[in-house]
Design an enzyme around this catalytic site. Structure first.
Site, short mmCIF file in Angstrom:
data_model
loop_
_atom_site.label_atom_id
_atom_site.label_comp_id
_atom_site.label_asym_id
_atom_site.label_seq_id
_atom_site.Cartn_x
_atom_site.Cartn_y
_atom_site.Cartn_z
N ASP A 13 -14.03 -34.29 18.29
CA ASP A 13 -13.43 -35.28 17.40
C ASP A 13 -14.05 -35.27 16.00
O ASP A 13 -14.13 -36.31 15.34
CB ASP A 13 -13.51 -36.69 18.01
N GLY A 40 -7.58 -33.88 21.52
CA GLY A 40 -6.70 -34.77 20.76
C GLY A 40 -6.98 -34.52 19.30
O GLY A 40 -8.04 -34.88 18.81
N HIS A 41 -6.08 -33.83 18.63
CA HIS A 41 -6.28 -33.47 17.22
C HIS A 41 -5.31 -34.27 16.36
O HIS A 41 -4.09 -34.11 16.50
CB HIS A 41 -6.09 -31.97 17.02
N GLN A 223 -12.52 -29.28 21.65
CA GLN A 223 -13.84 -29.71 22.10
C GLN A 223 -14.90 -29.29 21.06
O GLN A 223 -14.60 -29.29 19.89
CB GLN A 223 -14.16 -29.18 23.51
P1 GDP Z 1 -10.50 -33.38 16.29
O1 GDP Z 1 -10.37 -33.60 17.76
O2 GDP Z 1 -11.74 -32.65 15.92
O3 GDP Z 1 -9.28 -32.78 15.64
O4 GDP Z 1 -10.67 -34.85 15.65
P2 GDP Z 1 -9.80 -36.17 16.03
O5 GDP Z 1 -8.45 -36.03 15.43
O6 GDP Z 1 -9.89 -36.46 17.48
O7 GDP Z 1 -10.66 -37.29 15.32
C1 GDP Z 1 -10.88 -37.30 13.96
C2 GDP Z 1 -10.27 -38.59 13.37
O8 GDP Z 1 -10.77 -38.78 12.07
C3 GDP Z 1 -8.76 -38.57 13.24
O9 GDP Z 1 -8.27 -39.85 13.43
C4 GDP Z 1 -8.55 -38.10 11.80
O10 GDP Z 1 -7.32 -38.57 11.25
C5 GDP Z 1 -9.70 -38.76 11.12
N1 GDP Z 1 -10.26 -38.03 9.97
C6 GDP Z 1 -10.42 -36.68 9.81
N2 GDP Z 1 -11.07 -36.43 8.66
C7 GDP Z 1 -11.33 -37.62 8.10
C8 GDP Z 1 -12.01 -38.03 6.90
O11 GDP Z 1 -12.53 -37.22 6.13
N3 GDP Z 1 -12.09 -39.39 6.66
C9 GDP Z 1 -11.57 -40.32 7.51
N4 GDP Z 1 -11.71 -41.61 7.21
N5 GDP Z 1 -10.92 -39.96 8.64
C10 GDP Z 1 -10.81 -38.65 8.92
P1 IMO Z 2 -11.27 -32.60 20.86
O1 IMO Z 2 -10.65 -31.23 20.81
C1 IMO Z 2 -14.15 -35.30 22.66
C2 IMO Z 2 -15.15 -34.60 26.88
C3 IMO Z 2 -14.74 -35.67 27.87
C4 IMO Z 2 -15.85 -35.53 28.89
C5 IMO Z 2 -16.08 -34.01 28.93
C6 IMO Z 2 -15.36 -33.30 30.06
O2 IMO Z 2 -10.32 -33.69 20.54
O3 IMO Z 2 -12.53 -32.65 20.05
P2 IMO Z 2 -12.83 -32.65 30.48
O4 IMO Z 2 -11.60 -33.52 30.59
O5 IMO Z 2 -12.77 -31.65 29.39
O6 IMO Z 2 -13.24 -32.05 31.79
O7 IMO Z 2 -14.02 -33.69 30.11
O8 IMO Z 2 -15.62 -33.53 27.68
N1 IMO Z 2 -14.07 -34.07 26.03
C7 IMO Z 2 -13.90 -34.38 24.74
N2 IMO Z 2 -14.56 -35.25 23.95
N3 IMO Z 2 -13.17 -34.56 22.14
C8 IMO Z 2 -12.51 -33.67 22.92
O9 IMO Z 2 -11.61 -32.79 22.42
C9 IMO Z 2 -12.84 -33.57 24.29
N4 IMO Z 2 -12.39 -32.83 25.32
C10 IMO Z 2 -13.16 -33.13 26.37
O10 IMO Z 2 -14.74 -36.94 27.27
O11 IMO Z 2 -17.03 -36.13 28.42
MG MG Z 3 -10.13 -35.16 19.13
#
Ligand code: GDP
Ligand code: IMO
Ligand code: MG
Length: 427
Positions: A13, A40-41, A223
């Site tokens: 994340d 979750g991107h 991840q």
């Molecule tokens: P990912 O799994 O690595 O793609 O990241 P996620 O989407 O799960 O979580 C990142 C969150 O931060 C999302 O809600 C993005 O919209 C938000 N985000 C990404 N870059 C920035 C930033 O520079 N500033 C802020 N405030 N939010 C951001």
């Molecule tokens: P993105 O791509 C954050 C974590 C789960 C758990 C562990 C194992 O959005 O960064 P799994 O379901 O993969 O067997 O769970 O990994 N986990 C993540 N945490 N961002 C993710 O993906 C994750 N994908 C798995 O919370 O601790």
């Molecule tokens: Mg994510």
């Protein structure tokens, strides 16, 4: 600059989706190479928010071909519901290509993910419950189902039956659950075959030919380094190799073709699920960070555990992945603190560690050693150049560069595609 890998340097994340999307207009192919819909991107384009789980973030750029590599585990129900949802929003998602060698997540993998977590009790991993771990376990056990099996119904039926033989015994005798019918599963999988057929591709051949022709390929990690099954905080990890090396095994591109590895690092640290997190802030400060950064999981909605930036965590990721550039995200979230602590070492029973300890038990007993950097109060969400950032913000970025030993090439100052401060070109 033909092949570039984007990876998470912490526990997920970090903003990989946004970084991938931002490069999309300069990229020909965006490839997911590991994980499944545990990811979750989130991508925000002109105020519109898209949460992608299985589809590569390049799907939002019309000029980009989205690809799912052999290293991914694919839940076909999720795939098509994600495609339908995007199609309904005017994004042509039917154009995604999928490796014939990718493995399939079935409903029985989801059931097993959930019952094993329940069985583990307080030793649980805190998985996303999507069946990802059990699907990879079957792959390694050589009883997995691959996308290509969908086009040979007889073989598919045999494989489903074989996979369920032991699982049904376990479900009944150990977990006290009903058996799962192999015929029903086969039918449900086959229902997707014809829609899937035009998407199925020899991804390795496609990408190698594309690189030969000078096309740009971006390998989008899911991840993160510290969730990697080899280098993460085992057993509190995911069941695949999200590290940069996994991009080669998960797509069929050889290591010598990779030109750049971009590590995404949040300006602080978060983690979802169980496992050690030395810098975790339990009280009000952690809650303030969670609220400021809206740190709730994109996939499961769980509150993310929060802490300050941990230089040891990111330094290890930089080292193991040969990261060439860091994109520092969510720097805007740190606005308003007088002092911003950064973890620069761990204390483990009186011994100082300047890099992450080799032994997991040391990590469980580590307490953070902080350095306190000056904060800023100015709103930075409108900044688009480094010189527009307040002096203390610039100093924070420069100090992190020193601590992690690599250059920061981009800074996120908000969730929107446009809210970025570039320092060095990534492509
Ligand atoms: P990912 O799994 O690595 O793609 O990241 P996620 O989407 O799960 O979580 C990142 C969150 O931060 C999302 O809600 C993005 O919209 C938000 N985000 C990404 N870059 C920035 C930033 O520079 N500033 C802020 N405030 N939010 C951001
Ligand atoms: P993105 O791509 C954050 C974590 C789960 C758990 C562990 C194992 O959005 O960064 P799994 O379901 O993969 O067997 O769970 O990994 N986990 C993540 N945490 N961002 C993710 O993906 C994750 N994908 C798995 O919370 O601790
Ligand atoms: Mg994510």
């Amino acid at each position: 600059m033909p092949a570039i890998i984007v990876i998470g340097t912490q526990w997920g994340d970090e903003g990989k989706g946004k970084a991938t999307d931002q490069l999309g207009d300069r990229v020909d192919y965006v490839v997911r190479y590991s994980g499944g819909n545990n990811a979750g991107h989130t991508v925000v384009v002109g105020g519109e928010r898209y949460a992608l789980h299985l589809l590569p973030s390049g799907i939002l750029n019309p000029s980009c071909t989205p690809v799912i590599g052999n290293g991914v585990v694919v839940d076909l129900d999720v795939l098509f519901s994600e495609i339908d949802a995007l199609n309904a929003r005017g994004v042509d998602a039917e154009r995604v290509l999928i490796s014939a060698n990718a493995h399939i997540i079935t409903p029985y993998h989801q059931v097993i993910d959930k019952v094993t977590e329940r069985f583990l009790g307080n030793r649980k991993i805190g998985t996303t419950g999507r069946g990802v771990g059990p699907a990879y376990a079957d792959k390694v056990n050589r009883i997995g189902l691959r996308i290509q099996d969908l086009f040979d119904p007889k073989i598919l039926a045999q494989k489903v039956e074989a996979a369920l033989e032991l699982k049904n015994q376990m479900l009944v005798k150990i977990y006290n659950r009903p058996t799962i019918d192999a015929g029903e599963i086969t039918k449900r999988l086959l229902a997707h075959a014809e829609r899937l057929r035009p998407m199925v591709t020899d991804v390795s051949l496609l990408l190698n030919r594309a690189l030969d022709a000078g096309k740009v390929v971006l390998l989008e990690g899911a991840q993160a380094h510290h969730l990697d099954v080899d280098f993460g905080t085992y057993p509190y990890v995911t069941s695949s190799n999200p590290i940069a090396a996994g991009a080669c095994t998960g797509s069929g591109i050889g290591p010598t073709r990779i030109d750049r590895v971009v590590g995404i690092a949040k300006a602080y640290t978060t983690r979802v699920g169980e496992g050690p997190f030395p810098g975790e802030l339990q009280g009000d400060v952690g809650e303030q960070l969670r609220q400021a950064g809206a740190e709730f999981g994109t996939t499961t909605g769980r509150p993310r555990r929060c802490g300050w930036f941990d230089a040891l965590v990111v330094e290890q990721a930089v080292r193991v992945n040969a990261v060439t550039d860091i994109v520092l995200t969510k720097l805007d979230v740190l606005t308003g603190w007088d002092k911003i602590p950064v973890v620069v070492a761990y204390d483990v029973n009186g011994t100082r560690h300047d890099v992450m300890p080799m032994n997991q038990s040391d990590l469980h007993h580590a307490t953070p050693v902080y350095e306190y950097l000056d904060g800023w109060t100015e709103d930075i969400t409108g900044c688009r150049t480094f010189s527009e950032l307040p002096a203390t913000t610039q100093a924070y970025v420069r100090r992190l560069e020193e601590l992690i030993g690599t250059r920061i090439s981009g800074i996120g100052v908000g969730p929107d595609r446009e809210q970025q401060v570039p320092l060095h070109d990534l492509l």
